[in-house]
Design a protein around this motif. Structure first.
Motif, PDB file in Angstrom:
ATOM      1  N   PRO A  47      46.282  40.239  28.940  1.00 51.52           N
ATOM      2  CA  PRO A  47      44.877  40.184  28.528  1.00 51.52           C
ATOM      3  C   PRO A  47      44.283  38.784  28.259  1.00 51.52           C
ATOM      4  O   PRO A  47      42.898  38.781  28.592  1.00 51.52           O
ATOM      5  CB  PRO A  47      45.210  40.977  27.089  1.00 51.52           C
ATOM      6  CG  PRO A  47      46.377  41.761  27.331  1.00 51.52           C
ATOM      7  CD  PRO A  47      47.402  40.821  28.016  1.00 51.52           C
ATOM      8  N   ALA A  48      45.084  37.673  28.076  1.00 55.20           N
ATOM      9  CA  ALA A  48      44.568  36.273  27.941  1.00 55.20           C
ATOM     10  C   ALA A  48      44.071  35.838  29.211  1.00 55.20           C
ATOM     11  O   ALA A  48      43.428  34.941  29.315  1.00 55.20           O
ATOM     12  CB  ALA A  48      45.746  35.705  27.274  1.00 55.20           C
ATOM     13  N   SER A  49      44.562  36.420  30.387  1.00 56.79           N
ATOM     14  CA  SER A  49      44.057  35.957  31.525  1.00 56.79           C
ATOM     15  C   SER A  49      42.820  36.356  32.185  1.00 56.79           C
ATOM     16  O   SER A  49      42.230  36.290  33.159  1.00 56.79           O
ATOM     17  CB  SER A  49      45.136  36.289  32.640  1.00 56.79           C
ATOM     18  OG  SER A  49      45.151  37.437  32.922  1.00 56.79           O
ATOM     19  N   VAL A  75      35.475  40.337  38.211  1.00 56.54           N
ATOM     20  CA  VAL A  75      36.476  40.224  36.803  1.00 56.54           C
ATOM     21  C   VAL A  75      37.576  39.790  37.644  1.00 56.54           C
ATOM     22  O   VAL A  75      38.104  40.380  38.555  1.00 56.54           O
ATOM     23  CB  VAL A  75      36.394  41.588  36.429  1.00 56.54           C
ATOM     24  CG1 VAL A  75      37.553  41.576  35.361  1.00 56.54           C
ATOM     25  CG2 VAL A  75      35.126  42.102  35.645  1.00 56.54           C
ATOM     26  N   SER A  76      38.309  39.021  36.997  1.00 55.21           N
ATOM     27  CA  SER A  76      39.703  38.382  37.344  1.00 55.21           C
ATOM     28  C   SER A  76      40.529  38.619  36.412  1.00 55.21           C
ATOM     29  O   SER A  76      40.432  38.066  35.188  1.00 55.21           O
ATOM     30  CB  SER A  76      39.646  36.936  38.120  1.00 55.21           C
ATOM     31  OG  SER A  76      38.515  36.777  38.941  1.00 55.21           O
ATOM     32  N   PHE A  77      42.002  38.825  36.810  1.00 60.64           N
ATOM     33  CA  PHE A  77      43.008  38.808  35.968  1.00 60.64           C
ATOM     34  C   PHE A  77      44.435  38.521  36.442  1.00 60.64           C
ATOM     35  O   PHE A  77      44.501  38.829  37.699  1.00 60.64           O
ATOM     36  CB  PHE A  77      43.114  40.066  35.007  1.00 60.64           C
ATOM     37  CG  PHE A  77      42.842  41.294  36.084  1.00 60.64           C
ATOM     38  CD1 PHE A  77      44.138  41.955  36.568  1.00 60.64           C
ATOM     39  CD2 PHE A  77      41.667  41.783  36.494  1.00 60.64           C
ATOM     40  CE1 PHE A  77      44.104  43.176  37.305  1.00 60.64           C
ATOM     41  CE2 PHE A  77      41.453  42.920  37.174  1.00 60.64           C
ATOM     42  CZ  PHE A  77      42.740  43.686  37.572  1.00 60.64           C
ATOM     43  N   ASN A  78      45.509  38.233  35.716  1.00 58.72           N
ATOM     44  CA  ASN A  78      46.673  38.114  36.246  1.00 58.72           C
ATOM     45  C   ASN A  78      47.621  39.369  35.635  1.00 58.72           C
ATOM     46  O   ASN A  78      47.166  39.929  34.737  1.00 58.72           O
ATOM     47  CB  ASN A  78      47.462  36.818  35.782  1.00 58.72           C
ATOM     48  CG  ASN A  78      46.867  35.775  36.222  1.00 58.72           C
ATOM     49  OD1 ASN A  78      46.199  35.659  37.211  1.00 58.72           O
ATOM     50  ND2 ASN A  78      46.898  34.610  35.439  1.00 58.72           N
ATOM     51  N   HIS A  79      48.470  39.809  36.385  1.00 53.47           N
ATOM     52  CA  HIS A  79      49.417  40.829  36.163  1.00 53.47           C
ATOM     53  C   HIS A  79      50.651  40.839  37.009  1.00 53.47           C
ATOM     54  O   HIS A  79      50.693  39.810  37.809  1.00 53.47           O
ATOM     55  CB  HIS A  79      48.721  42.268  36.431  1.00 53.47           C
ATOM     56  CG  HIS A  79      48.635  42.472  37.863  1.00 53.47           C
ATOM     57  ND1 HIS A  79      49.088  43.015  38.778  1.00 53.47           N
ATOM     58  CD2 HIS A  79      47.374  41.732  38.685  1.00 53.47           C
ATOM     59  CE1 HIS A  79      48.602  42.900  40.175  1.00 53.47           C
ATOM     60  NE2 HIS A  79      47.387  42.643  39.981  1.00 53.47           N
ATOM     61  N   TYR A  83      34.590  43.779  29.430  1.00 54.19           N
ATOM     62  CA  TYR A  83      35.816  44.386  29.770  1.00 54.19           C
ATOM     63  C   TYR A  83      36.635  44.901  28.602  1.00 54.19           C
ATOM     64  O   TYR A  83      36.589  44.127  27.373  1.00 54.19           O
ATOM     65  CB  TYR A  83      36.703  43.670  30.754  1.00 54.19           C
ATOM     66  CG  TYR A  83      36.970  42.441  30.502  1.00 54.19           C
ATOM     67  CD1 TYR A  83      37.993  42.166  29.581  1.00 54.19           C
ATOM     68  CD2 TYR A  83      35.910  41.344  30.656  1.00 54.19           C
ATOM     69  CE1 TYR A  83      38.293  40.881  29.249  1.00 54.19           C
ATOM     70  CE2 TYR A  83      36.115  40.102  30.411  1.00 54.19           C
ATOM     71  CZ  TYR A  83      37.351  39.741  29.580  1.00 54.19           C
ATOM     72  OH  TYR A  83      37.629  38.529  29.063  1.00 54.19           O
ATOM     73  N   SER A  84      37.766  45.722  28.624  1.00 51.54           N
ATOM     74  CA  SER A  84      38.956  46.007  27.683  1.00 51.54           C
ATOM     75  C   SER A  84      39.993  46.507  28.612  1.00 51.54           C
ATOM     76  O   SER A  84      40.136  46.916  29.501  1.00 51.54           O
ATOM     77  CB  SER A  84      38.537  47.110  26.871  1.00 51.54           C
ATOM     78  OG  SER A  84      38.233  48.451  27.454  1.00 51.54           O
TER      79      SER A  84
END
Length: 210
Positions: free
Chosen positions: A24-26, A40-44, A80-81
């Protein structure tokens, strides 16, 4: 391509990307200066505990009538959530664009160690869609990276018409061709889902019954 769902109201559109182990922090989001696309970008992490970086680039698709009216601003806000199973991306529409026909979605996933110098821009130009819920325009994998571009349609009055025309224009069963035609095509929304239920009858041309 990660499994997705989408839904819209007159004021908002929601895209759900089903993907686990998101940090969530990314998560970050931004809207293009034209307000015609959002990112929207994120790490996983994957099943091998490898950290991956994913970017979801979304552009609304309008009807021909809306395009002719020169609508410019489409997305006012992008929020986003994150949950353990998915990320929910919510778009606030501009007041003059009450109904979007589809979302053109470009998803790029790569190892987080790879540098990313991409600029926020609309997804690649796509071919016209046929009467399907989703059309894959691009689906590529190379060097540990994967990219997919799809057009995912909302259920709208215009889409319902295109489904009806598609059913009427071709026989549903080849062995029935010539002896029966498709008639009495009906469509209705499925409550609580981004889907429509289509029904049709095969009618013998020489008979008034079906």
């Amino acid at each position: 391509m990660h499994p997705i769902n989408l839904h819209q109201t007159s004021g908002h559109a929601v895209l759900i990307v089903h993907l686990s182990s998101i940090d969530p922090a990314s998560v970050t989001s931004k809207i293009a200066p034209s307000h015609r696309a959002a990112e929207v970008s994120f790490n996983h992490t994957d099943s091998n505990s490898t950290t991956l970086s994913t970017t979801v680039l979304v552009q609304p698709v309008l009807s021909q009538e809306q395009q002719q009216s020169l609508v410019v601003d489409l997305i006012q806000e992008c929020s986003y959530s994150v949950s353990p199973e998915n990320i929910v991306i919510r778009f606030k529409k501009a007041s003059h664009s009450s109904e979007w026909q589809a979302l053109q979605i470009h998803i790029k996933t790569r190892s987080s160690t790879t540098t990313n110098n991409d600029q926020l821009a609309p997804p690649p130009a796509a071919a016209s869609t046929s009467a399907t819920d989703m059309e894959v325009v691009v689906d590529e994998q190379a060097g540990g990276e994967s990219e997919s571009t799809v057009i995912a349609k909302f259920v709208t009055g215009a889409n319902t018409t295109s489904f009806q025309e598609a059913i009427r224009s071709q026989p549903l069963w080849e062995d029935q061709a010539g002896s029966q035609v498709v008639g009495n095509v009906q469509a209705k929304r499925v409550p609580g889902m981004n889907a429509i239920q289509m029904t049709a009858e095969l009618i013998a041309p020489s008979s008034s019954s079906s």
